[in-house]
Design a protein around this motif. Structure first.
Motif, mmCIF file in Angstrom:
data_model
loop_
_atom_site.group_PDB
_atom_site.id
_atom_site.type_symbol
_atom_site.label_atom_id
_atom_site.label_comp_id
_atom_site.label_asym_id
_atom_site.label_seq_id
_atom_site.Cartn_x
_atom_site.Cartn_y
_atom_site.Cartn_z
ATOM 1 N N ARG A 109 52.145 43.863 43.597
ATOM 2 C CA ARG A 109 52.087 42.688 44.482
ATOM 3 C C ARG A 109 50.729 42.013 44.544
ATOM 4 N NH1 ARG A 109 57.388 41.785 45.171
ATOM 5 N NH2 ARG A 109 56.464 39.913 46.100
ATOM 6 N N GLY A 110 49.727 42.538 43.849
ATOM 7 C CA GLY A 110 48.379 42.023 44.005
ATOM 8 C C GLY A 110 48.081 40.779 43.195
ATOM 9 N N ALA A 111 46.976 40.113 43.558
ATOM 10 C CA ALA A 111 46.466 38.972 42.796
ATOM 11 C C ALA A 111 45.848 39.488 41.504
ATOM 12 C CB ALA A 111 45.430 38.222 43.626
ATOM 13 N N HIS A 112 46.142 38.805 40.396
ATOM 14 C CA HIS A 112 45.708 39.255 39.081
ATOM 15 C C HIS A 112 44.506 38.446 38.631
ATOM 16 C CE1 HIS A 112 46.102 40.714 34.931
ATOM 17 N NE2 HIS A 112 45.816 39.474 34.569
ATOM 18 N N LYS A 113 43.481 39.136 38.075
ATOM 19 C CA LYS A 113 42.301 38.441 37.561
ATOM 20 C C LYS A 113 41.804 39.152 36.315
ATOM 21 C CE LYS A 113 37.717 36.774 38.935
ATOM 22 N NZ LYS A 113 36.715 36.738 40.030
ATOM 23 N N ARG A 114 41.655 38.389 35.254
ATOM 24 C CA ARG A 114 41.098 38.960 34.027
ATOM 25 C C ARG A 114 39.584 39.028 34.159
ATOM 26 N NH1 ARG A 114 42.866 37.531 27.872
ATOM 27 N NH2 ARG A 114 41.434 38.969 26.829
ATOM 28 N N LEU A 115 39.007 40.185 33.769
ATOM 29 C CA LEU A 115 37.572 40.389 33.923
ATOM 30 C C LEU A 115 36.845 40.617 32.612
ATOM 31 C CD1 LEU A 115 37.593 42.776 37.022
ATOM 32 C CD2 LEU A 115 37.245 40.309 36.989
ATOM 33 N N GLY A 116 37.561 40.903 31.538
ATOM 34 C CA GLY A 116 36.883 41.196 30.279
ATOM 35 C C GLY A 116 37.765 40.998 29.071
ATOM 36 N N GLN A 117 37.119 40.787 27.914
ATOM 37 C CA GLN A 117 37.842 40.559 26.663
ATOM 38 C C GLN A 117 37.883 41.820 25.798
ATOM 39 O OE1 GLN A 117 39.222 37.594 25.766
ATOM 40 N NE2 GLN A 117 38.429 36.296 27.407
ATOM 41 N N GLN A 118 36.734 42.451 25.586
ATOM 42 C CA GLN A 118 36.620 43.624 24.725
ATOM 43 C C GLN A 118 35.896 44.741 25.473
ATOM 44 O OE1 GLN A 118 37.963 44.098 21.784
ATOM 45 N NE2 GLN A 118 38.803 42.002 21.640
ATOM 46 N N PRO A 119 36.602 45.708 26.018
ATOM 47 C CA PRO A 119 38.062 45.810 26.014
ATOM 48 C C PRO A 119 38.685 44.842 27.030
ATOM 49 C CG PRO A 119 37.154 47.551 27.356
ATOM 50 C CD PRO A 119 35.966 46.830 26.755
ATOM 51 N N TYR A 120 39.978 44.586 26.832
ATOM 52 C CA TYR A 120 40.720 43.781 27.805
ATOM 53 C C TYR A 120 40.658 44.491 29.151
ATOM 54 C CZ TYR A 120 44.796 42.091 30.399
ATOM 55 O OH TYR A 120 45.628 41.606 31.380
ATOM 56 N N LEU A 121 40.248 43.752 30.176
ATOM 57 C CA LEU A 121 40.023 44.348 31.490
ATOM 58 C C LEU A 121 40.545 43.394 32.556
ATOM 59 C CD1 LEU A 121 38.443 46.591 33.187
ATOM 60 C CD2 LEU A 121 36.515 44.996 33.143
ATOM 61 N N PHE A 122 41.280 43.942 33.534
ATOM 62 C CA PHE A 122 41.750 43.098 34.635
ATOM 63 C C PHE A 122 41.678 43.861 35.946
ATOM 64 C CE2 PHE A 122 45.777 45.186 33.432
ATOM 65 C CZ PHE A 122 46.308 45.533 34.672
ATOM 66 N N SER A 123 41.681 43.083 37.032
ATOM 67 C CA SER A 123 41.787 43.670 38.371
ATOM 68 C C SER A 123 43.082 43.190 38.991
ATOM 69 C CB SER A 123 40.606 43.263 39.246
ATOM 70 O OG SER A 123 40.631 41.858 39.509
ATOM 71 N N ARG A 124 43.598 43.960 39.912
ATOM 72 C CA ARG A 124 44.754 43.577 40.710
ATOM 73 C C ARG A 124 44.431 44.006 42.148
ATOM 74 N NH1 ARG A 124 49.667 43.913 37.970
ATOM 75 N NH2 ARG A 124 48.602 43.288 36.066
ATOM 76 N N VAL A 125 44.394 43.037 43.074
ATOM 77 C CA VAL A 125 43.999 43.318 44.451
ATOM 78 C C VAL A 125 45.059 42.778 45.397
ATOM 79 C CG1 VAL A 125 42.266 42.940 46.247
ATOM 80 C CG2 VAL A 125 41.544 43.212 43.854
ATOM 81 N N ASP A 126 45.551 43.654 46.281
ATOM 82 C CA ASP A 126 46.501 43.244 47.307
ATOM 83 C C ASP A 126 45.738 43.043 48.606
ATOM 84 O OD1 ASP A 126 49.223 42.857 48.437
ATOM 85 O OD2 ASP A 126 48.712 44.673 49.550
ATOM 86 N N ALA A 127 45.614 41.787 49.010
ATOM 87 C CA ALA A 127 44.792 41.468 50.183
ATOM 88 C C ALA A 127 45.352 42.079 51.458
ATOM 89 C CB ALA A 127 44.674 39.955 50.324
ATOM 90 N N ALA A 128 46.673 42.118 51.587
ATOM 91 C CA ALA A 128 47.277 42.586 52.833
ATOM 92 C C ALA A 128 46.990 44.064 53.092
ATOM 93 C CB ALA A 128 48.779 42.335 52.814
ATOM 94 N N SER A 129 47.114 44.881 52.058
ATOM 95 C CA SER A 129 46.918 46.326 52.232
ATOM 96 C C SER A 129 45.508 46.778 51.902
ATOM 97 C CB SER A 129 47.903 47.091 51.348
ATOM 98 O OG SER A 129 47.586 46.888 49.973
ATOM 99 N N GLY A 130 44.757 45.946 51.172
ATOM 100 C CA GLY A 130 43.434 46.333 50.722
ATOM 101 C C GLY A 130 43.442 47.166 49.451
ATOM 102 N N ASP A 131 44.616 47.471 48.924
ATOM 103 C CA ASP A 131 44.708 48.274 47.706
ATOM 104 C C ASP A 131 44.146 47.477 46.533
ATOM 105 O OD1 ASP A 131 45.487 50.568 46.213
ATOM 106 O OD2 ASP A 131 47.230 49.460 45.483
ATOM 107 N N ARG A 132 43.425 48.166 45.642
ATOM 108 C CA ARG A 132 42.802 47.487 44.519
ATOM 109 C C ARG A 132 42.658 48.437 43.341
ATOM 110 N NH1 ARG A 132 38.528 44.696 46.716
ATOM 111 N NH2 ARG A 132 39.826 44.651 48.593
ATOM 112 N N VAL A 133 42.806 47.915 42.147
ATOM 113 C CA VAL A 133 42.641 48.697 40.922
ATOM 114 C C VAL A 133 41.936 47.844 39.891
ATOM 115 C CG1 VAL A 133 44.683 50.138 41.290
ATOM 116 C CG2 VAL A 133 44.904 48.005 40.006
ATOM 117 N N LEU A 134 41.329 48.526 38.940
ATOM 118 C CA LEU A 134 40.720 47.873 37.785
ATOM 119 C C LEU A 134 41.198 48.615 36.550
ATOM 120 C CD1 LEU A 134 37.198 46.456 37.522
ATOM 121 C CD2 LEU A 134 38.017 47.931 35.686
ATOM 122 N N VAL A 135 41.733 47.876 35.571
ATOM 123 C CA VAL A 135 42.445 48.502 34.458
ATOM 124 C C VAL A 135 41.985 47.942 33.114
ATOM 125 C CG1 VAL A 135 44.708 48.871 33.400
ATOM 126 C CG2 VAL A 135 44.481 48.874 35.898
ATOM 127 N N ALA A 136 41.717 48.843 32.180
ATOM 128 C CA ALA A 136 41.481 48.491 30.781
ATOM 129 C C ALA A 136 42.468 49.318 29.962
ATOM 130 C CB ALA A 136 40.046 48.789 30.375
#
Length: 561
Positions: free
Chosen positions: A483-510
């Motif tokens: 359910r979180g907002a998606h944001k790309r953070l990097g190209q090499q390696p491909y990196l993104f964040s997903r943050v759910d504002a309501a719960s505060g849950d957040r991850v960063l994934v490559a």
């Protein structure tokens, strides 16, 4: 007969996922932080779909029920022996807990037509092993198991926090096959029908005989047979694949269909003043009231009126609330009944079906896009997260393989599983994708049949399975992925964040990271925060807006417990 299990059994069953982890069924890195639902099921569905007959055989005594036999063409079209007891066995082994799934979708277990029809170009005997050719909605199919085995399945699943979803169809009954017509004495067969072959099968059925009224009857279905209406020209009234079309649009009260009036052992009873829709809703919701089924995956949604689906959702919601009230020790929680629907070619957008009782709609779009590179997949992630974050809340159920379409390329499953299990919205894992199950026989090139091969228990791809387990358990902990907002953070390696504002849950994934890495995490994790890579189990501290870690093929960063 309704039965109740006590707290002692439930407590023992609650230990099963933990025992599975301790036994090494999951990678130590993945199991270091126990799977714990981050939010209610409807916010983050992780659904495992098993074609029950092809999954696991827990009771070999029911394999040839009703005289069902081989199909004569590589066994693609007949029953293989998988059953409810087999599913329960795998639950007890911790298999589903290890994958992080929170719902088990099984093929319809109620009674199917007993015989076979001609499959392909007169090339194989096609039986109803898939559950889409119903005969009696009130009884379990003997190939699937017994009422006690169904109760054991649901009790075991619930004790692990796993919901059980039935596949259901309200659009059509099964075909008028020779075996069922003969067994229930519908007098429309020519002499010698017992010897019918693939080549002459239809020659033994008198399709001009008005005694077909003793089958489902013209008040119940459109069938194009003597005395019956023809199928209509629109989605709601057409005959799909020559199957009879239930008259769910008719408000007329009907009696029991003739074939069930004459069927010994049927639980179907006359419901005075009830329409076809009312009977089907009553029969299907009774599985919920009697056994605590948590939800339905609804087949051929676009071929049944929205009002019929609303009626099913309303009746099933009331039935589940009633079951939970009577079984407080067996329920998972007080969440309402859940439905997802299959409307062919539905994409990730919200549609009118979401207003017709569906919490979720199956997303046909993702399978065709998950095989691209991460640039292409990221574009889909952004699109899906954007759509799901707008307007009235709704959900989709994405997949990479399906029994109705095709299997994701086996040589690219690692990428496909990563793309799926990190996708916004709900996700559906098709049995064997996590273990590299190979396609089966495909008579006449029938690709639907080759998607339904037996589960590869004896030769799983262990590396692929370990990958799926790490991803699945990570997803189960993080509402942000769904359910979180998606944001790309990097190209090499491909990196993104997903943050759910309501719960505060957040991850960063490559998802394809490997080697020593220093990654900017500003805006996701604050300086001084302790983070953990759920893929490797390694921990690190955020310093100057960055984190340094060695990645072992993927990086799944979460706040350290």
């Amino acid at each position: 007969m309704r039965t109740s299990r006590g707290p002692a059994l439930r407590s023992r069953l609650r230990l099963l996922p933990l025992l599975a982890l301790l036994a090494g069924l999951t990678d130590p890195a993945a199991s270091a932080s126990p799977v714990a639902p981050a939010a209610g099921f409807a916010a983050n569905p992780i659904v495992y779909f098993a074609v029950t007959d092809r999954f696991a055989n827990g009771n070999r005594g029911n394999d040839r029920s009703y005289g069902r036999g081989p199909d004569g063409a590589g066994e693609a079209g007949t029953f293989h022996g998988g059953d409810l007891a087999g599913l329960t066995q795998k639950l007890r082994d911790g298999y589903f807990a290890g994958l992080g799934v929170n719902a088990l979708w099984i093929t319809a277990p109620y009674e199917q037509i007993h015989g076979w029809v001609v499959g392909g170009k007169q090339s194989f005997k096609h039986y109803a092993y898939h559950g889409y050719w119903p005969l009696d909605y009130t009884r379990l199919d003997a190939n699937m198991g017994t009422p006690d085995e169904l109760r054991a399945l649901i009790d075991t699943a619930h004790a692990q926090g796993v919901r059980v979803l039935f596949d259901v169809v309200m659009n059509h009954p099964g075909y008028a096959d020779i075996g069922t017509l003969a067994e229930y004495r519908v007098p429309v067969l020519w002499k010698g029908h017992e010897k019918a072959t693939l080549a002459d099968y239809h020659g033994y059925i008198d399709y001009n005989n008005f005694d077909f009224a003793q089958w489902w009857g013209p008040d119940w279905v459109r069938a194009g047979l003597p005395g019956y209406q023809e199928g209509g020209g629109d989605d709601f009234t057409m005959q799909l694949a020559y199957l009879a079309d239930f008259r769910t649009d008719s408000p007329t009260a009907v009696g029991l269909p003739p074939i069930l009036q004459n069927k010994a052992g049927s639980g179907a009873r006359a419901l005075p003043g009830t329409s076809v829709r009312g009977y089907l809703v009553s029969w299907l919701s009774e599985w919920v009231r009697e056994y605590g089924v948590d939800g339905f995956r609804c087949d051929t949604v676009k071929h049944v009126e929205p009002d019929s689906w609303r009626a099913l959702k309303n009746a099933s919601t009331a039935a589940l609330a009633d079951w939970k009230k009577r079984h407080p020790q067996q329920k998972i929680d007080d969440a309402p009944f859940w439905m997802t629907g299959e409307a062919w070619d539905h994409g990730p957008e919200r549609s009118g079906w979401h207003d017709a009782g569906f919490d979720s709609m199956i997303n046909f779009d993702f399978q065709h896009r998950a095989g691209g590179d991460w640039n292409a997949v990221d574009a889909e992630y952004r699109r899906y997260a954007g759509l799901l974050g707008k307007g009235p809340r709704y959900d989709i159920l994405s997949y990479i393989s399906s029994h109705d379409t095709l299997l994701f390329p086996r040589e690219n499953l690692r990428h496909g599983l990563s793309a799926l299990l990190l996708a916004p919205g709900g996700v559906q894992l098709f049995y064997g994708d996590e273990s590299g199950r190979q396609p089966g026989a495909a008579p006449d090139g029938d690709t639907q049949q080759n998607t339904r091969s037996d589960m590869n228990w004896e030769r799983p791809d262990e590396a692929l399975l370990a990958h799926a387990r790490k991803l699945g358990q990570f997803r189960a902990r993080h509402l942000a992925l769904a359910r979180g907002a998606h944001k790309r953070l990097g190209q090499q390696p491909y990196l993104f964040s997903r943050v759910d504002a309501a719960s505060g849950d957040r991850v960063l994934v490559a998802p394809d990271a490997i080697g020593e890495l220093t990654l900017k995490v500003h805006g996701v994790f604050a300086d001084g925060a302790q983070v953990r890579d759920a893929y490797s189990g390694r921990a690190a501290t955020v310093r100057d807006g960055a984190v340094s870690l060695r990645a072992d093929g993927a990086l799944l960063l979460e706040a350290a417990p």
